[in-house]
Design an enzyme around this catalytic site. Structure first.
Site, PDB file in Angstrom:
ATOM      1  N   ARG A 133     -10.556  -8.426   0.805  1.00  0.00           N
ATOM      2  CA  ARG A 133      -9.197  -6.809   1.558  1.00  0.00           C
ATOM      3  C   ARG A 133      -8.331  -6.735   0.400  1.00  0.00           C
ATOM      4  O   ARG A 133      -7.968  -7.663  -0.234  1.00  0.00           O
ATOM      5  CB  ARG A 133      -7.724  -7.568   3.069  1.00  0.00           C
ATOM      6  CG  ARG A 133      -8.867  -7.572   3.550  1.00  0.00           C
ATOM      7  CD  ARG A 133      -7.611  -7.842   4.866  1.00  0.00           C
ATOM      8  NE  ARG A 133      -7.196  -6.399   5.482  1.00  0.00           N
ATOM      9  CZ  ARG A 133      -5.669  -6.482   6.495  1.00  0.00           C
ATOM     10  NH1 ARG A 133      -5.655  -7.583   7.038  1.00  0.00           N
ATOM     11  NH2 ARG A 133      -5.147  -5.336   6.457  1.00  0.00           N
ATOM     12  N   ASP A 155       2.861  -7.800   1.436  1.00  0.00           N
ATOM     13  CA  ASP A 155       2.248  -8.072   1.410  1.00  0.00           C
ATOM     14  C   ASP A 155       1.838  -8.071  -0.307  1.00  0.00           C
ATOM     15  O   ASP A 155       1.287  -8.585  -0.673  1.00  0.00           O
ATOM     16  CB  ASP A 155       0.844  -6.486   1.714  1.00  0.00           C
ATOM     17  CG  ASP A 155       0.670  -7.212   3.051  1.00  0.00           C
ATOM     18  OD1 ASP A 155       2.080  -6.932   3.890  1.00  0.00           O
ATOM     19  OD2 ASP A 155      -0.232  -8.038   3.419  1.00  0.00           O
TER      20      ASP A 155
END
Ligand code: MRU
Length: 349
Positions: free
Chosen positions: A85, A233
C-alpha cells in the site's frame, strides 16, 4: 479491547478486519507473503497497524529464510512488503527501522540476527501502544466536555497495535471523566466507520451514533459537535494531512462552522521529506469497492468509477496535530520540525 495483531510462535496473528463486525475471526500469517497479502487485502489496515504488521512481516521473512544469500532475501522481503500500500508512511518507516537493525547485525550468526529482528518487531508493537496512550493524554484536554466528537474512518485500536490515535484521544477524554459522545462517519466505500469504529466504541461502552458520510455537514452545522478528531496516513512538512478519503470535506465543513479540526498521529506518520501534501502518493483501489456492497452490485455495469482511498486536507483547515511528543499548532513547518527532531522524516528506505 480487541487485540489487532500479535506475534506468536506460529506466526503473526491478526483479527480479520474484512469480516468485522459480523464475525470475530483471527487469521495466522505463517510467511511474510501472507502478511503482505493481509495488508493488501486490508485484513489489517490503519497506518500504525500496517507499520507493526510490516515489521513483524520482515521478522517472519528472515526467520523462515533458508539463510542462503540472506541480503538478497532481505531485499525481496522488504520489497514485497513495501509494495502493498503506497500512502501510509508508517509502512516504509517500519521497514526502514527493520533494515537498520538488520544492517547493524552484519557479521553476526544468523540465529542472532533472527532473534534481534523478532525482538525489534515486538518492540515496534509495544512502543505503538505506549505512543497511542501518550497521544491520548496530550489530546484529552482539547476535547470539550459535554459535546459530541465527530470522527471519520477508523483510527482506533483496530488501526494500531492498541488504544488508537483519534479514538485514543476520545478514550483518554472519557477516562478523564469528560461526558462526551461520538458521531462516526460510516466511511464509504470500505465502511471502516460503520464496521470498525462503531463496533470498537460500542464494545468500550462509549456512546456512539453512526451517520452516513453525507450527513456530516448537517451535524457540523447543528451546534452539537464540539470538535473533529481524525487520524492520518502521512503528514507533509507543511502540515498537509493525507487521511481516508472524505476527511478533506469534513475539515472544510468544520472550518466553515467554526469547529476545531484535530489530527491525532504518531511522529512516525510525519514525512518531512515532502514539502506539501501534493507529493503524497494516493492509493487507487479496486473499483468493485464502489460498485458493490458486500458483493451485491449497486451501480450499472460498465459505469466509469474512481476509487482514491485517501485525500489530502490542506494544513489551513487543521487546528492542531496531536502527537506523542506534544501538540503541534500552525505554523506547522516550524512546530512539526521541532516535534520530530532531527532524523525523523517518515522513512525512506
Ligand atoms: O484504508 P485504511 O483503512 O488503512 O485507512 C485508514 C485511515 O485512513 C486512518 O484514518 C489512518 O490510517 C489513521 S489510523 C490510526
Amino acid at each position: 479491547m480487541v487485540e489487532t495483531i500479535r506475534w506468536t510462535d506460529d506466526g503473526v496473528v491478526m483479527v480479520d478486519q474484512t469480516r468485522l463486525p459480523r464475525e470475530e475471526v483471527f487469521v495466522t500469517c505463517r510467511t511474510y507473503r501472507e502478511v503482505a497479502d493481509a495488508i493488501r487485502r486490508m485484513v489489517i489496515r490503519g497506518a500504525p497497524a500496517i507499520g507493526v504488521a510490516a515489521a513483524m512481516g520482515v521478522a517472519l521473512g528472515v526467520l523462515r529464510a533458508d539463510g542462503e544469500d540472506l541480503d538478497a532475501q532481505m531485499e525481496e522481503i522488504c520489497g514485497e512488503l513495501a509494495g502493498t500500500r503506497p500512502t501510509a508512511v508508517n509502512l516504509f518507516w517500519a521497514i526502514r527501522r527493520m533494515k537498520d537493525v538488520y544492517g547493524s547485525m552484519r557479521g553476526h550468526p544468523i540465529e542472532e540476527v533472527r532473534r534481534r529482528l523478532v525482538e525489534e518487531a515486538r518492540q515496534v508493537y509495544r512502543e505503538d501502544i505506549a505512543i497511542n496512550e501518550a497521544i491520548g493524554r496530550n489530546g484529552a484536554d482539547l476535547v470539550p466536555d459535554g459535546k459530541t466528537v465527530l470522527t471519520h474512518c477508523n483510527a482506533g485500536a483496530l488501526a494500531t497495535a492498541g488504544y488508537g490515535t483519534a479514538l485514543g484521544v476520545i478514550r483518554a477524554a472519557v477516562a478523564a471523566g469528560k461526558s462526551i459522545d461520538v458521531f462516526a462517519d460510516e466511511t464509504r466505500p470500505f465502511l471502516q466507520g460503520a464496521r470498525l469504529t462503531a463496533w470498537e466504541l460500542q464494545r468500550d461502552g462509549i456512546p456512539t451514533t453512526l451517520i452516513t458520510d453525507n450527513m456530516a455537514g448537517h451535524f457540523l452545522k447543528s451546534g452539537r459537535i464540539g470538535c473533529v478528531v481524525v487520524g492520518a496516513d502521512r503528514i507533509a512538512a507543511n502540515g498537509d494531512v493525507a487521511n481516508k478519503v472524505g476527511t478533506y470535506s469534513v475539515a472544510v465543513l468544520a472550518k466553515e462552522n467554526g469547529i476545531p479540526f484535530y489530527v491525532a498521529a504518531p511522529v512516525s506518520t510525519l514525512d518531512l521529506s515532502l514539502a506539501s501534501g501534493d507529493e503524497i502518493p494516493i492509493e487507487q483501489r479496486d473499483t468493485a469497492e464502489v460498485t458493490t456492497v458486500f458483493g451485491t452490485p449497486v451501480a450499472p455495469e460498465g459505469i466509469p468509477v474512481e476509487n482514491p482511498a485517501f485525500d489530502v486536507t490542506p494544513h489551513r483547515y487543521v487546528t492542531a496535530i496531536i502527537t506523542e511528543r506534544g501538540v503541534a499548532r500552525p505554523p506547522f513547518g516550524e512546530s512539526l520540525a521541532r516535534i520530530s527532531g532531527s532524523g525523523t522524516t517518515g522513512g525512506r528506505f
